[in-house]
Design a protein around this motif. Structure first.
Motif, PDB file in Angstrom:
ATOM      1  N   ARG A  11       0.825  -1.224   0.000  1.00 22.26           N
ATOM      2  CA  ARG A  11       0.000   0.000   0.000  1.00 22.26           C
ATOM      3  C   ARG A  11       0.849   1.259   0.000  1.00 22.26           C
ATOM      4  O   ARG A  11       0.335   2.354  -0.220  1.00 22.26           O
ATOM      5  N   GLU A  20       3.990  -0.363   7.185  1.00 18.63           N
ATOM      6  CA  GLU A  20       3.403  -1.518   6.509  1.00 18.63           C
ATOM      7  C   GLU A  20       4.133  -2.774   6.964  1.00 18.63           C
ATOM      8  O   GLU A  20       5.355  -2.770   7.129  1.00 18.63           O
ATOM      9  N   ARG A 128     -12.117 -12.782   7.803  1.00 13.73           N
ATOM     10  CA  ARG A 128     -12.415 -11.616   8.622  1.00 13.73           C
ATOM     11  C   ARG A 128     -12.564 -12.065  10.068  1.00 13.73           C
ATOM     12  O   ARG A 128     -13.303 -12.999  10.374  1.00 13.73           O
ATOM     13  N   THR A 134     -16.326  -3.139   9.601  1.00 15.62           N
ATOM     14  CA  THR A 134     -15.142  -2.447  10.110  1.00 15.62           C
ATOM     15  C   THR A 134     -14.310  -1.844   8.980  1.00 15.62           C
ATOM     16  O   THR A 134     -13.740  -0.755   9.123  1.00 15.62           O
ATOM     17  N   SER A 135     -14.244  -2.554   7.858  1.00 15.60           N
ATOM     18  CA  SER A 135     -13.421  -2.075   6.736  1.00 15.60           C
ATOM     19  C   SER A 135     -13.928  -0.768   6.150  1.00 15.60           C
ATOM     20  O   SER A 135     -13.202  -0.084   5.421  1.00 15.60           O
ATOM     21  N   LEU A 139     -10.280   3.947   9.796  1.00 14.99           N
ATOM     22  CA  LEU A 139      -9.372   3.520  10.850  1.00 14.99           C
ATOM     23  C   LEU A 139      -7.926   3.849  10.495  1.00 14.99           C
ATOM     24  O   LEU A 139      -7.536   3.767   9.321  1.00 14.99           O
ATOM     25  N   THR A 141      -5.283   2.103  11.307  1.00 13.91           N
ATOM     26  CA  THR A 141      -4.563   0.858  11.047  1.00 13.91           C
ATOM     27  C   THR A 141      -5.490  -0.121  10.352  1.00 13.91           C
ATOM     28  O   THR A 141      -6.628  -0.326  10.797  1.00 13.91           O
ATOM     29  N   ARG A 142      -5.011  -0.723   9.281  1.00 14.24           N
ATOM     30  CA  ARG A 142      -5.776  -1.719   8.530  1.00 14.24           C
ATOM     31  C   ARG A 142      -5.086  -3.063   8.643  1.00 14.24           C
ATOM     32  O   ARG A 142      -3.847  -3.145   8.737  1.00 14.24           O
ATOM     33  N   ALA A 144      -5.272  -7.168   6.977  1.00 15.80           N
ATOM     34  CA  ALA A 144      -5.810  -8.202   6.096  1.00 15.80           C
ATOM     35  C   ALA A 144      -5.336  -9.545   6.623  1.00 15.80           C
ATOM     36  O   ALA A 144      -4.129  -9.810   6.676  1.00 15.80           O
ATOM     37  N   LEU A 175      -0.571  -5.768   7.447  1.00 11.54           N
ATOM     38  CA  LEU A 175      -1.083  -4.585   8.126  1.00 11.54           C
ATOM     39  C   LEU A 175      -0.455  -3.341   7.523  1.00 11.54           C
ATOM     40  O   LEU A 175       0.695  -3.366   7.079  1.00 11.54           O
ATOM     41  N   GLY A 177      -0.850   1.342   7.834  1.00  9.80           N
ATOM     42  CA  GLY A 177      -1.591   2.446   8.419  1.00  9.80           C
ATOM     43  C   GLY A 177      -0.736   3.659   8.710  1.00  9.80           C
ATOM     44  O   GLY A 177       0.439   3.745   8.327  1.00  9.80           O
TER      45      GLY A 177
END
Length: 355
Positions: A11, A20, A128, A134-135, A139, A141-142, A144, A175, A177
């Motif tokens: 990302r 990341e 999930r 939530t997605s 937020l 912080t993300r 997957a 992750l 963010g």
């Protein structure tokens, strides 16, 4: 492109104030050993100290070893050492993570960890483990949960001792963010003696320690009887996760017809620590052991007005525990943000297993 490869795509596009992470948990099926591997990219926010960096982290756990219950290391590289691989992998120096495989090495002082692993999953799309919707929230912080129910094969070498990895369960997450979560506790157990289909993942998370910021405790449990959605609303309103002692986690959850309570713990000697830097300059301290044990008791009732009856007990010696907080956990050794290993003068006496 398969959905799990899309979920692992980087990302970062050069922006400041960003982190990341791609990490893997590898748990020996016997429960005595485990390995944790982490490939990361970090850029400070405008005005914050430090330079962009790419880092490779590794930890090896061996609860049967009287002299080396845990070894944790990392290697720090300039951000230019990071590159994206086709179709959805990353390279940092000579360490790589790509679909179905990873290899790398870290060394500092008298310790070294190297790995060459392959992994296969059940072919499912990313799963999930948080409440539905939530997605869609903004937020900082993300995450997957890219590969669940992974099986690892290959080798890991710790301080010159080579271990064959065969049929090791684990997972892989991605992750990214702009801000670290201040408080998080995480439990992962992919194997239970009494039920080969049972899986457990539980956490307590609070983005910021400020008034008005909720503390959420999603719990995912799957057994041979089906999936129990304690990580969804409204069931998540009746979950509870606490840490009453060092290296100990207690949890409970209730739905209309199913209730559970459990406890997880690790030998405190196997806890290692790391300082994770927020892009704005503050640190969250993480204490971790991937050789945890767990017990779960399940009860059920045919309808909400009936009495509860015990239905099943699950036990596991294959699990991972993490404790994230702004303050250090007493007795745990931490790798500083700018360090590559635990400082030599940060020693401690062995502590008796609280389990």
């Amino acid at each position: 492109m398969p959905s799990h490869e899309r979920a692992n795509l980087p990302r970062w596009n050069g922006q400041q104030g960003f982190f990341e992470i791609w990490f893997l948990v590898v748990l020996d099926p016997g429960g005595d050993r485990a390995w944790w591997l982490r490939y990361t990219l970090f850029t400070p926010a405008p005005g914050a100290p430090g330079e962009p960096r790419a880092t490779v982290w590794a930890a090896a756990f061996d609860c049967a070893s009287p002299t080396r219950p845990a070894v944790a290391l990392k290697s720090i590289h300039p951000a230019s050492a990071f590159s994206a691989l086709t179709p959805s992998g990353v390279r940092i120096g000579d360490s790589e993570f790509s679909p179905g495989k990873c290899h790398g090495q870290v060394a500092s002082g008298e310790h070294a960890i190297a790995w060459d692993l392959r992994f296969t999953s059940d072919g499912r799309a990313p799963v999930r483990r948080e409440p539905r919707g939530t997605s869609l929230l903004p937020l900082p912080t993300r995450v997957a949960h890219v590969h669940d129910d992974v099986t690892f094969e290959g080798t890991v070498t710790v301080d010159g001792e080579r271990y064959e990895v065969k049929g090791a369960p684990g997972l892989q997450k991605h992750l990214w963010g702009t801000r670290r979560i201040e408080e998080l506790t995480w439990l992962y157990c992919p194997r239970f003696r009494e039920d080969p289909d049972a899986r457990l993942e539980a956490m307590i998370v609070r983005a910021q320690r400020k008034p008005g910021h909720p503390r959420l405790a999603p719990i995912y449990l799957r057994t041979g009887d089906g999936q129990h959605t304690f990580h969804e609303m409204p069931n998540m309103l009746f979950t509870r996760v606490t840490s009453p002692a060092q290296g100990v986690l207690e949890f409970s959850a209730t739905s209309a017809t199913v209730a559970m309570k459990g406890r997880a713990w690790c030998d405190p000697r196997t806890l290692v620590g790391y300082a994770y830097r927020d892009p704005t300059g503050w640190d969250v301290l993480v204490a971790q052991s991937d050789v945890a044990q767990c017990e779960v008791e399940l009860s059920s009732r045919p309808h909400p007005f009936a009495a509860w009856r015990p239905t099943k007990k699950l036990t596991s010696t294959v699990g991972a525990l993490e404790f994230h907080a702004p303050e250090a956990m007493p007795g745990v050794r931490y790798i500083p943000w700018d360090g590559t290993s635990i400082p030599r003068d940060d020693a401690r006496e062995p502590v008796r297993d609280t389990g």
